[in-house]
Design a protein around this motif. Sequence first.
Motif, PDB file in Angstrom:
ATOM      1  N   GLN A  38       0.792  -1.228   0.000  1.00  0.00           N
ATOM      2  CA  GLN A  38       0.000   0.000   0.000  1.00  0.00           C
ATOM      3  C   GLN A  38       0.825   1.278   0.000  1.00  0.00           C
ATOM      4  O   GLN A  38       0.260   2.355  -0.125  1.00  0.00           O
ATOM      5  N   VAL A  39       2.146   1.172   0.110  1.00  0.00           N
ATOM      6  CA  VAL A  39       3.010   2.352   0.023  1.00  0.00           C
ATOM      7  C   VAL A  39       3.926   2.164  -1.177  1.00  0.00           C
ATOM      8  O   VAL A  39       4.630   1.160  -1.283  1.00  0.00           O
ATOM      9  N   VAL A  40       3.885   3.124  -2.094  1.00  0.00           N
ATOM     10  CA  VAL A  40       4.648   3.052  -3.337  1.00  0.00           C
ATOM     11  C   VAL A  40       5.547   4.275  -3.421  1.00  0.00           C
ATOM     12  O   VAL A  40       5.093   5.405  -3.215  1.00  0.00           O
ATOM     13  N   ASP A  41       6.810   4.055  -3.737  1.00  0.00           N
ATOM     14  CA  ASP A  41       7.756   5.161  -3.889  1.00  0.00           C
ATOM     15  C   ASP A  41       7.732   5.687  -5.319  1.00  0.00           C
ATOM     16  O   ASP A  41       7.705   4.902  -6.275  1.00  0.00           O
ATOM     17  N   ASP A  78      -8.011  10.457  -6.906  1.00  0.00           N
ATOM     18  CA  ASP A  78      -6.795  11.181  -6.523  1.00  0.00           C
ATOM     19  C   ASP A  78      -6.883  11.638  -5.063  1.00  0.00           C
ATOM     20  O   ASP A  78      -7.907  11.421  -4.401  1.00  0.00           O
ATOM     21  N   PRO A  79      -5.828  12.264  -4.527  1.00  0.00           N
ATOM     22  CA  PRO A  79      -5.854  12.690  -3.123  1.00  0.00           C
ATOM     23  C   PRO A  79      -6.983  13.674  -2.771  1.00  0.00           C
ATOM     24  O   PRO A  79      -7.351  13.790  -1.615  1.00  0.00           O
ATOM     25  N   ARG A 147      -2.402  10.198  -0.936  1.00  0.00           N
ATOM     26  CA  ARG A 147      -3.208   8.997  -0.707  1.00  0.00           C
ATOM     27  C   ARG A 147      -4.226   8.862  -1.835  1.00  0.00           C
ATOM     28  O   ARG A 147      -4.987   9.780  -2.119  1.00  0.00           O
ATOM     29  N   TYR A 148      -4.233   7.693  -2.453  1.00  0.00           N
ATOM     30  CA  TYR A 148      -5.152   7.375  -3.542  1.00  0.00           C
ATOM     31  C   TYR A 148      -6.089   6.257  -3.105  1.00  0.00           C
ATOM     32  O   TYR A 148      -5.789   5.508  -2.176  1.00  0.00           O
ATOM     33  N   PHE A 185     -13.427   0.423  -2.519  1.00  0.00           N
ATOM     34  CA  PHE A 185     -12.145   1.131  -2.596  1.00  0.00           C
ATOM     35  C   PHE A 185     -11.153   0.584  -1.577  1.00  0.00           C
ATOM     36  O   PHE A 185     -11.529   0.203  -0.479  1.00  0.00           O
ATOM     37  N   GLU A 186      -9.880   0.595  -1.966  1.00  0.00           N
ATOM     38  CA  GLU A 186      -8.767   0.291  -1.085  1.00  0.00           C
ATOM     39  C   GLU A 186      -7.743   1.412  -1.267  1.00  0.00           C
ATOM     40  O   GLU A 186      -7.612   1.958  -2.363  1.00  0.00           O
ATOM     41  N   ASN A 187      -7.031   1.760  -0.219  1.00  0.00           N
ATOM     42  CA  ASN A 187      -6.064   2.857  -0.285  1.00  0.00           C
ATOM     43  C   ASN A 187      -4.688   2.393  -0.745  1.00  0.00           C
ATOM     44  O   ASN A 187      -4.300   1.249  -0.518  1.00  0.00           O
TER      45      ASN A 187
END
Length: 191
Positions: A38-41, A78-79, A147-148, A185-187
Amino acid sequence: MTNEDVKIERVAHMTSFESNNNVLKVDGIQFITLVPKQVVDIPQYGEETSMQFGVRIMNQASIPYHFDLQRFYPEILDPQGQILQMDGGQNATREVEKSDIPLLMPGESLDFLMDAKFNWYNKKCLSVSGNATYGGFWIFWNIMPGRYHIRLKYENQLVKKKMLISPKGWTEIDQFWIGKVITPFENFYLR
């Protein structure tokens, strides 16, 4: 998405559905959005970063169903909570493989994960893209940190399909699940 929105998205033949925050259940089939990482650089310019997301399908109905996995498409907020416009096209054609149209027996489940790539279109435009229907592609432009929310859309209106199956050639496949769903939805976070 409210339960009312789910009702609007249903196809007329469906007889029952339920939804909670994580699971959408339609006529005995459960759909759960998956985002393993869930965290992408954000990649450096000239490089790319990979991400996977997808859906878990659980057949709790009394009969087996095929699912045409290439019919799942992402929808991203989008955020600021706005739906991003998806572009796409066809850059090749490929034959259907058995893994594209699995038959889920009652009680079975399947995790289908799509590969996506974040890369720079130019120095001011980050995009995320992936493969779509049998040689096509989808792409979202102007991605920024934040956060998407992601979910998947699926629609199939045919119980039987004549498909170009590798290596058999044109083959009629029966028992496709008919319906239209939008998963919860998932974050994920882009940093």
